[in-house]
Design an enzyme around this catalytic site. Structure first.
Site, PDB file in Angstrom:
ATOM      1  N   GLU A 109       0.842  -1.202   0.000  1.00  0.00           N
ATOM      2  CA  GLU A 109       0.000   0.000   0.000  1.00  0.00           C
ATOM      3  C   GLU A 109       0.877   1.251   0.000  1.00  0.00           C
ATOM      4  O   GLU A 109       1.849   1.350   0.766  1.00  0.00           O
ATOM      5  CB  GLU A 109      -0.891  -0.027   1.240  1.00  0.00           C
ATOM      6  CG  GLU A 109      -1.841   1.142   1.380  1.00  0.00           C
ATOM      7  CD  GLU A 109      -2.727   1.019   2.623  1.00  0.00           C
ATOM      8  OE1 GLU A 109      -3.706   1.767   2.712  1.00  0.00           O
ATOM      9  OE2 GLU A 109      -2.429   0.177   3.497  1.00  0.00           O
ATOM     10  N   CYS A 139      -5.764  -2.963   1.791  1.00  0.00           N
ATOM     11  CA  CYS A 139      -5.579  -3.033   3.245  1.00  0.00           C
ATOM     12  C   CYS A 139      -6.887  -3.242   4.000  1.00  0.00           C
ATOM     13  O   CYS A 139      -7.461  -4.322   3.992  1.00  0.00           O
ATOM     14  CB  CYS A 139      -4.832  -1.787   3.708  1.00  0.00           C
ATOM     15  SG  CYS A 139      -4.198  -1.886   5.402  1.00  0.00           S
ATOM     16  N   LYS A 148      -9.062   2.942  -2.608  1.00  0.00           N
ATOM     17  CA  LYS A 148      -9.437   2.346  -1.325  1.00  0.00           C
ATOM     18  C   LYS A 148     -10.856   2.748  -0.955  1.00  0.00           C
ATOM     19  O   LYS A 148     -11.223   3.928  -1.008  1.00  0.00           O
ATOM     20  CB  LYS A 148      -8.454   2.776  -0.243  1.00  0.00           C
ATOM     21  CG  LYS A 148      -8.575   2.000   1.067  1.00  0.00           C
ATOM     22  CD  LYS A 148      -7.380   2.288   1.954  1.00  0.00           C
ATOM     23  CE  LYS A 148      -7.391   1.448   3.214  1.00  0.00           C
ATOM     24  NZ  LYS A 148      -6.166   1.654   4.017  1.00  0.00           N
TER      25      LYS A 148
END
Length: 262
Positions: free
Chosen positions: A45, A147, A114
């Site tokens: 990430e 994540c 994200k």
């Protein structure tokens, strides 16, 4: 016979100080990764800019097709390996925690933002993304979750029901979240019958210690490869027939749709 897809997961050193240092490190590891026969390399990430860098995230953010993309696309072409990397994306007046995958012929395979921003600095800088899209590469259907996104059962179940064989998860997991990497992530693979690859950083960045523990988990939850705490590269062969076998043995995806919770 379905050809085996070879995946490389790079657990990058957290203390690479600048975007230039990060690209130089990537360039240095690619020859060995290419020689391994890898089809795709997964990086952590915000690999391209760094994670725990405070307000510098604003100045290091780039448009999706900016200089970092050009440099990584050239590396992918030279190595003959697709590269999936995290970066801070600038789009108009917003910043996104994003990931791109570029193939060896410089084609953009995936552009994902994200979806869920965890407590902490990300909420102060980034705008949440929307939606998940699969891409196909070497006859595999592949999804990206970034994540925290993969910690929700709904997100992994969603991409599995779309047909994903492999879920790529670039992460920046801290050293105090061991249970997530060691237990939750293999469980996500098992409960959906998919491969799940989790790429973390290793070491310390500006006082923030990363767990490491990157993993490639198979559709039956077995760990194909697991990293320790330090920077390293792990490899795994992705066999699509194991996805079909796992989903046939435990039809969670199909049977879950039949549950009446009214």
């Amino acid at each position: 016979m379905q050809p085996v897809f070879r995946l490389a997961v790079a657990q990058a050193p957290a203390d690479l100080n600048s975007p230039t240092d990060r690209l130089d490190w990537l360039r240095s590891i690619l020859p060995d990764i290419a020689n391994s026969g890898a089809d795709l390399l997964l990086l952590p990430e915000l690999f391209a800019c760094g994670y725990n860098i405070g307000d510098a995230i604003r100045t290091r953010a780039e448009v999706a097709d900016g200089p970092t993309f050009a440099a990584i696309a050239d590396m992918a072409h030279e190595a003959g390996v697709a590269i999936h990397y995290g970066f801070a994306e600038r789009s108009e007046d917003a910043l996104y925690n994003a990931a791109l995958c570029v193939s060896a012929d410089r084609t953009v395979l995936c552009h994902q933002r994200k979806l869920v921003l965890p407590p902490g600095f990300e909420k102060a800088y980034f705008t949440p993304g929307r939606g998940c899209h699969l891409f196909e590469y070497h006859k595999l259907k592949i999804a990206t979750l970034i994540c925290y996104d993969a910690e929700f059962p709904e997100t992994v179940r969603h991409v599995a029901q779309l047909g994903a064989d492999l879920v790529l998860v670039p992460t920046a997991l801290g050293s105090d979240w061991s249970w997530v990497a060691h237990t939750m992530i293999p469980t996500r693979a098992y409960e959906n019958g998919v491969y799940l690859a989790y790429a973390n950083s290793g070491g310390v960045e500006n006082g923030s210690e990363f767990l490491g523990a990157s993993v490639i988990a198979a559709p039956d939850g077995i760990e194909v490869a697991r990293a320790g705490a330090s920077a390293t590269i792990i490899y795994g062969d992705i066999d699509k027939s194991r996805v079909a076998a796992a989903q046939k043995r435990l039809p969670y995806l199909k049977d879950g749709l039949t549950i009446d919770l009214s």
